[in-house]
Scaffold this motif. Structure first.
Motif, PDB file in Angstrom:
ATOM      1  N   LYS A   1       0.831  -1.197   0.000  1.00 50.42           N
ATOM      2  CA  LYS A   1       0.000   0.000   0.000  1.00 50.42           C
ATOM      3  C   LYS A   1       0.872   1.255   0.000  1.00 50.42           C
ATOM      4  N   LYS A   2       0.293   2.330  -0.453  1.00 50.74           N
ATOM      5  CA  LYS A   2       0.978   3.621  -0.398  1.00 50.74           C
ATOM      6  C   LYS A   2       0.533   4.317   0.885  1.00 50.74           C
ATOM      7  N   ILE A   3       1.375   4.226   1.905  1.00 53.41           N
ATOM      8  CA  ILE A   3       1.022   4.757   3.228  1.00 53.41           C
ATOM      9  C   ILE A   3       1.910   5.953   3.548  1.00 53.41           C
ATOM     10  N   GLU A   4       1.273   7.062   3.845  1.00 50.44           N
ATOM     11  CA  GLU A   4       1.994   8.261   4.262  1.00 50.44           C
ATOM     12  C   GLU A   4       1.498   8.675   5.648  1.00 50.44           C
ATOM     13  N   ILE A   5       2.447   8.926   6.541  1.00 50.20           N
ATOM     14  CA  ILE A   5       2.092   9.362   7.896  1.00 50.20           C
ATOM     15  C   ILE A   5       2.409  10.847   8.010  1.00 50.20           C
ATOM     16  N   ALA A   6       1.354  11.652   8.010  1.00 48.91           N
ATOM     17  CA  ALA A   6       1.537  13.109   8.088  1.00 48.91           C
ATOM     18  C   ALA A   6       1.797  13.564   9.517  1.00 48.91           C
ATOM     19  N   GLU A   7       1.203  12.862  10.486  1.00 48.26           N
ATOM     20  CA  GLU A   7       1.355  13.220  11.905  1.00 48.26           C
ATOM     21  C   GLU A   7       1.542  11.948  12.734  1.00 48.26           C
ATOM     22  N   TYR A   8       2.517  11.994  13.600  1.00 49.15           N
ATOM     23  CA  TYR A   8       2.853  10.811  14.401  1.00 49.15           C
ATOM     24  C   TYR A   8       2.359  10.895  15.851  1.00 49.15           C
ATOM     25  N   GLU A   9       1.965  12.091  16.300  1.00 53.38           N
ATOM     26  CA  GLU A   9       1.745  12.307  17.733  1.00 53.38           C
ATOM     27  C   GLU A   9       0.748  11.322  18.351  1.00 53.38           C
ATOM     28  N   ALA A  10      -0.400  11.127  17.706  1.00 54.95           N
ATOM     29  CA  ALA A  10      -1.431  10.250  18.274  1.00 54.95           C
ATOM     30  C   ALA A  10      -0.956   8.803  18.341  1.00 54.95           C
ATOM     31  N   LEU A  11      -0.280   8.361  17.294  1.00 54.88           N
ATOM     32  CA  LEU A  11       0.242   6.990  17.282  1.00 54.88           C
ATOM     33  C   LEU A  11       1.243   6.780  18.412  1.00 54.88           C
ATOM     34  N   ILE A  12       2.147   7.740  18.571  1.00 54.75           N
ATOM     35  CA  ILE A  12       3.178   7.622  19.604  1.00 54.75           C
ATOM     36  C   ILE A  12       2.550   7.638  20.990  1.00 54.75           C
ATOM     37  N   ARG A  13       1.593   8.544  21.177  1.00 54.89           N
ATOM     38  CA  ARG A  13       0.965   8.669  22.498  1.00 54.89           C
ATOM     39  C   ARG A  13       0.204   7.409  22.879  1.00 54.89           C
ATOM     40  N   LEU A  14      -0.564   6.874  21.941  1.00 50.51           N
ATOM     41  CA  LEU A  14      -1.356   5.683  22.238  1.00 50.51           C
ATOM     42  C   LEU A  14      -0.492   4.446  22.454  1.00 50.51           C
TER      43      LEU A  14
ATOM     44  N   ASN B   1      -6.168  -1.647   8.563  1.00 46.86           N
ATOM     45  CA  ASN B   1      -7.305  -2.520   8.237  1.00 46.86           C
ATOM     46  C   ASN B   1      -8.620  -1.747   8.239  1.00 46.86           C
ATOM     47  N   ALA B   2      -8.742  -0.787   9.165  1.00 44.71           N
ATOM     48  CA  ALA B   2      -9.975  -0.003   9.251  1.00 44.71           C
ATOM     49  C   ALA B   2     -10.137   0.905   8.035  1.00 44.71           C
ATOM     50  N   LEU B   3      -9.043   1.475   7.562  1.00 43.14           N
ATOM     51  CA  LEU B   3      -9.112   2.385   6.412  1.00 43.14           C
ATOM     52  C   LEU B   3      -9.300   1.629   5.099  1.00 43.14           C
ATOM     53  N   ASP B   4      -8.729   0.426   5.005  1.00 42.17           N
ATOM     54  CA  ASP B   4      -8.969  -0.491   3.883  1.00 42.17           C
ATOM     55  C   ASP B   4      -8.869   0.205   2.519  1.00 42.17           C
ATOM     56  N   SER B   5      -7.694   0.754   2.257  1.00 40.61           N
ATOM     57  CA  SER B   5      -7.469   1.438   0.983  1.00 40.61           C
ATOM     58  C   SER B   5      -6.028   1.209   0.551  1.00 40.61           C
ATOM     59  N   ASP B   6      -5.789   1.334  -0.751  1.00 39.07           N
ATOM     60  CA  ASP B   6      -4.424   1.170  -1.249  1.00 39.07           C
ATOM     61  C   ASP B   6      -3.591   2.425  -1.032  1.00 39.07           C
ATOM     62  N   GLU B   7      -4.270   3.552  -0.852  1.00 41.13           N
ATOM     63  CA  GLU B   7      -3.574   4.804  -0.562  1.00 41.13           C
ATOM     64  C   GLU B   7      -4.103   5.362   0.764  1.00 41.13           C
ATOM     65  N   ILE B   8      -3.219   5.452   1.730  1.00 37.72           N
ATOM     66  CA  ILE B   8      -3.630   5.843   3.081  1.00 37.72           C
ATOM     67  C   ILE B   8      -2.795   7.025   3.555  1.00 37.72           C
ATOM     68  N   ASN B   9      -3.486   8.062   4.005  1.00 36.72           N
ATOM     69  CA  ASN B   9      -2.820   9.225   4.600  1.00 36.72           C
ATOM     70  C   ASN B   9      -3.237   9.299   6.070  1.00 36.72           C
ATOM     71  N   ILE B  10      -2.262   9.211   6.946  1.00 38.20           N
ATOM     72  CA  ILE B  10      -2.558   9.110   8.377  1.00 38.20           C
ATOM     73  C   ILE B  10      -2.249  10.426   9.084  1.00 38.20           C
ATOM     74  N   THR B  11      -3.273  10.950   9.765  1.00 43.63           N
ATOM     75  CA  THR B  11      -3.123  12.137  10.606  1.00 43.63           C
ATOM     76  C   THR B  11      -3.540  11.769  12.029  1.00 43.63           C
ATOM     77  N   ASN B  12      -3.348  12.692  12.952  1.00 41.37           N
ATOM     78  CA  ASN B  12      -3.785  12.445  14.328  1.00 41.37           C
ATOM     79  C   ASN B  12      -5.286  12.179  14.388  1.00 41.37           C
ATOM     80  N   LYS B  13      -6.048  12.935  13.606  1.00 43.82           N
ATOM     81  CA  LYS B  13      -7.501  12.764  13.585  1.00 43.82           C
ATOM     82  C   LYS B  13      -7.875  11.393  13.033  1.00 43.82           C
TER      83      LYS B  13
ATOM     84  N   VAL C   1      -6.185   8.677  13.260  1.00 42.29           N
ATOM     85  CA  VAL C   1      -5.900   7.680  14.298  1.00 42.29           C
ATOM     86  C   VAL C   1      -7.005   7.670  15.348  1.00 42.29           C
ATOM     87  N   LEU C   2      -7.338   8.841  15.876  1.00 44.51           N
ATOM     88  CA  LEU C   2      -8.318   8.922  16.956  1.00 44.51           C
ATOM     89  C   LEU C   2      -9.719   8.538  16.500  1.00 44.51           C
ATOM     90  N   ASP C   3     -10.035   8.797  15.239  1.00 44.56           N
ATOM     91  CA  ASP C   3     -11.366   8.463  14.717  1.00 44.56           C
ATOM     92  C   ASP C   3     -11.534   6.979  14.434  1.00 44.56           C
TER      93      ASP C   3
END
Length: 300
Positions: free
Chosen positions: A53-66, A83-95, A97-99
């Motif tokens: 998958k093409k995964i980009e992590i824009a923000e790490y804070e929530a992942l690190i904290r949890l 698995n929850a996002l279930d996409s070939d292109e995933i952009n991860i932000t703090n929101k 993660v928390l959502d």
């Protein structure tokens, strides 16, 4: 033969003392933020699923904290998220993660070391009159799924042990809190607990009653079953009255000021002081009252 064992639990709780005494213990500390980020980046490149998958992590804070500094927990959270996002292109932000991370990932094991460390910090913050720290540790316990009744029971104990007669209303409020949370339940119990915690933290403090019973129990252990003074004994039968049980007892309410200057302790420990009033306005009045009644007998 060298045996190497690893555990995520505190070995003091999980390993029997006979085995623990024969072991060399090494404590592995939480990973740093840089180490956790490096671990994630490596997983994205090398994991059989993540690498497709093409995964980009824009923000790490929530992942690190949890993650709480735990590599295994971090990877579990990340896998849940992907698995929850279930996409070939995933952009991860703090929101993001928390959502999407539904499971409560707070670092709080109700049967392990964190349980005892956090409740210890909680109680010590209230005892130390810091409502801000106390509410923070309360929030940590709530986030970790702690039982409201357990928290309320500890507040009941603290209200008597650490506040006592410096503010007798503290025990009343703590008892009301205990009864209330058992009726209300989560999430509203957090409001009742917070009110009680703030009240106890900002109250005057005294451990005088706690110290008094400790001293008395210690003396009982040392002196055993000392006889009850004859004038204080119960006399329900004619025989007991005839041999002097209760004969010289002075009924306090029959005297001026509702006080009779008589001995209430066994003869061997007469004059022993267990209760020393605390340094607060309420118990200062109690000390003056006791001094007036007992003169120099107990050193008030």
């Amino acid at each position: 033969v060298t045996l190497i064992g690893a555990t995520t639990e505190n070995p003091s709780f999980e390993v029997i003392s006979a085995l623990l005494s024969r072991c060399q213990i090494y404590i592995l500390q939480n990973l740093t933020e840089e180490e956790l980020i490096s671990l994630l980046q490596k997983a994205i490149k090398t994991d059989a699923v993540f690498s497709t998958k093409k995964i980009e992590i824009a923000e790490y804070e929530a992942l690190i904290r949890l993650s709480g500094g735990d590599a295994r927990k971090l990877l579990n959270i990340f896998e849940l998220l992907v698995n929850a996002l279930d996409s070939d292109e995933i952009n991860i932000t703090n929101k993001t993660v928390l959502d999407n991370v539904q499971q409560n990932m707070a670092l709080y094991d109700k049967a392990g070391e964190q349980h005892y460390d956090i409740i210890s910090a909680f109680i010590k913050s209230i005892r130390g009159s810091d409502p801000n720290a106390a509410v923070y540790w309360l929030a940590r316990m709530i986030a970790g799924g702690e039982d409201a009744s357990f928290i309320a029971r500890r507040l009941l104990i603290l209200a008597s042990e650490d506040i006592g007669n410096a503010n007798p209303n503290a025990l009343l409020l703590a008892n009301t809190c205990f009864q209330s949370v058992n009726v209300i339940g989560w999430p509203e119990s957090r409001i009742i607990l917070s009110q009680t915690v703030v009240y106890l933290a900002t109250s005057a403090k005294s451990n005088a009653s706690y110290e008094a019973i400790g001293k008395a129990q210690q003396l009982v252990a040392q002196t055993g079953d000392l006889p009850v003074p004859l004038h204080l004994r119960n006399a329900p039968t004619k025989l007991m009255k005839n041999i002097g049980y209760g004969a010289a007892y002075q009924y306090a309410h029959a005297f001026e000021g509702n006080f009779a200057d008589q001995e209430y302790l066994p003869e061997n420990i007469s004059g022993t002081k267990f209760y020393q009033p605390g340094q607060n306005s309420a118990e200062a009045k109690a000390q003056e009252h006791l001094k007036k009644l007992w003169k120099g007998k107990y050193g008030y």
